[in-house]
Write an enzyme that holds these catalytic residues in place. Structure first.
Site, PDB file in Angstrom:
ATOM      1  N   LYS A   1       0.793  -1.233   0.000  1.00 33.53           N
ATOM      2  CA  LYS A   1       0.000   0.000   0.000  1.00 33.53           C
ATOM      3  C   LYS A   1       0.824   1.281   0.000  1.00 33.53           C
ATOM      4  O   LYS A   1       0.337   2.325  -0.435  1.00 33.53           O
ATOM      5  CB  LYS A   1      -0.930   0.000   1.210  1.00 33.53           C
ATOM      6  CG  LYS A   1      -2.083  -0.975   1.096  1.00 33.53           C
ATOM      7  CD  LYS A   1      -3.211  -0.366   0.321  1.00 33.53           C
ATOM      8  CE  LYS A   1      -4.387  -1.316   0.220  1.00 33.53           C
ATOM      9  NZ  LYS A   1      -5.458  -0.745  -0.609  1.00 33.53           N
TER      10      LYS A   1
ATOM     11  N   SER B   1       0.712  -9.977  -1.112  1.00 33.98           N
ATOM     12  CA  SER B   1       0.508  -8.525  -1.041  1.00 33.98           C
ATOM     13  C   SER B   1       0.738  -7.892   0.326  1.00 33.98           C
ATOM     14  O   SER B   1       0.911  -6.681   0.421  1.00 33.98           O
ATOM     15  CB  SER B   1      -0.894  -8.192  -1.531  1.00 33.98           C
ATOM     16  OG  SER B   1      -1.845  -8.999  -0.866  1.00 33.98           O
TER      17      SER B   1
END
Ligand SMILES: Cc1ncc(COP(=O)(O)O)c(C=O)c1O
Length: 387
Positions: free
Chosen positions: A55, A287
């Site tokens: 992110k 991720s």
């Protein structure tokens, strides 16, 4: 392609901004996963990214493109998860202030992480929608910039830098597997790869809609922009269950020593479940790795039990001296390692002269569990398998 979708030049510009800020994360080959999937499998370790997830790429790219005046006014975001931490961190790196709106029952570990990066945290309402409203209102009132987690071309371009790295790290990549929540990650990566490697197979992975351990990709619907992009770039969008995610997460930790969170393991889960298709080397984006340690314990226990590495059974023994030792000796002879013993002296199904014993054993695999249960039954112990 969608008018607002970032092009390759914008993704490359994002990479230049992120240079020295975000890590170029390693791409690991995995013999275990390659053998299980009968194709070369590579893991893009974004769980090792700063703040523990991809992110920061999107968040920093967004904040780095603000004018001096906008920077003065600071940024706001709504998130109790990875995006909140990333915005807090990116704001500090870019020398601006951040306010993160989180729901009232947000996990304190996440709140503390955002605070530790210097953000102000505001508790607002029961759920994510309340936080969104409050964050947008605050942005309007103070002229601050609202940083969306995915529905923003600049954020998408930041996430797309993973696609640039993948194209360079794995020249002959055949298939790329990416978790999908709001869709920013998959949109960015797929735009980059469609431009650089048009023939690559791109598969998005969503969590099944029920309550899920993959909180990063839970509940969220992809946005309008991201959905439009994914509609054009993805070859397939598949789903995985919580049990499949658990199995992948446990295997990943055990075999590759990489700690991933539920959402981070979703791509691997899809590949292991045979839902990805295509051929040639497959790269999976891990991720994120921000899993709460208490949840990790539960997930590991559940996963190991599913893999037959834990056996919990209940049986009845005569309430006489030496009977428990006899049972434990039998288990020891079968190489079951006892980690817990519980005694119940009262129970509806028990005779007054009986004791119920619940054993938790560490076992080798499912076959070993079956062997132990069969041997006990053969000796006359009634066995009920609890887990
Ligand atoms: C670890 C992790 N993986 C994947 C995703 C999904 O990203 P996106 O919302 O951009 O689809 C998220 C989103 O929060 C996440 O935290």
């Amino acid at each position: 392609m969608q008018a607002l979708a970032p092009d390759l030049a914008e993704i490359e510009a994002a990479r230049a901004r992120l240079d020295g800020i975000a890590r170029v994360t390693p791409l690991y080959s995995s013999e275990t996963f390659s053998n299980r999937c009968s194709r070369p499998v590579w893991l893009k370790a974004e769980n090792l990214q700063r703040t523990g997830s991809f992110k920061v790429r999107g968040a920093y790219n967004r904040i780095a493109t603000l004018s001096d005046e906008q920077r003065q006014a600071g940024v706001v975001a709504a998130s109790a998860g990875n995006h909140g931490q990333a915005v807090a961190w990116a704001a500090r790196e870019a020398g601006t202030s951040a306010t993160i709106f989180v729901p009232l029952d947000a996990p304190m570990t996440k709140v503390e992480a955002a605070r530790a990066y210097g953000a102000r945290v505001e508790f607002e309402g029961e759920g994510f929608d309340d936080c969104m409203d409050a964050a947008q209102e605050q942005a309007q009132r103070h002229g601050a910039t609202f940083v969306h987690a995915f529905e923003d071309p600049v954020v998408i371009a930041g996430q797309g830098t993973i696609g640039l790295e993948l194209a360079e790290q794995l020249a002959d990549v055949g298939t790329v597997v990416v978790p999908v929540g709001g869709g920013g990650l998959a949109a960015g990566i797929s735009l980059a790869l469609r431009a650089l490697k048009p023939d690559v197979r791109l598969v998005g992975v969503q969590a099944s809609p029920e309550l899920t351990i993959a909180d990063g990709i839970a509940v969220k619907r992809p946005g309008e922009l991201t959905m439009a992009i994914l509609g054009e770039t993805l070859d397939d969008l598949v789903r995985v269950s919580d049990d499949e995610i658990t199995d992948a997460l446990v295997l990943c930790l055990e075999r590759t020593k990489l700690v991933v969170e539920g959402a981070g393991a979703a791509g691997l889960a899809a590949l292991l479940a045979g839902r990805v298709g295509g051929d040639g080397p497959a790269a999976v984006v891990l991720s994120g790795g921000n899993i709460d340690p208490t949840l990790l314990i539960s997930v590991m226990r559940h996963g190991l039990t599913r893999a037959g590495r834990y056996l919990v059974l209940s049986t009845l023994i005569p309430d006489k001296p030496g009977e428990l030792t006899r049972l434990l000796d039998l288990v020891a002879g079968l190489r079951g390692n006892v980690v817990a013993v519980r005694h119940h002296r009262e129970g509806m199904r028990m005779h007054v002269m009986q004791t119920e014993v619940e054993l938790t054993l560490v076992t080798r695999d499912e076959a070993h569990c079956g062997e132990i249960v069969a041997a006990l039954e053969e000796r006359g112990y009634p066995v009920e398998r609890v887990a």
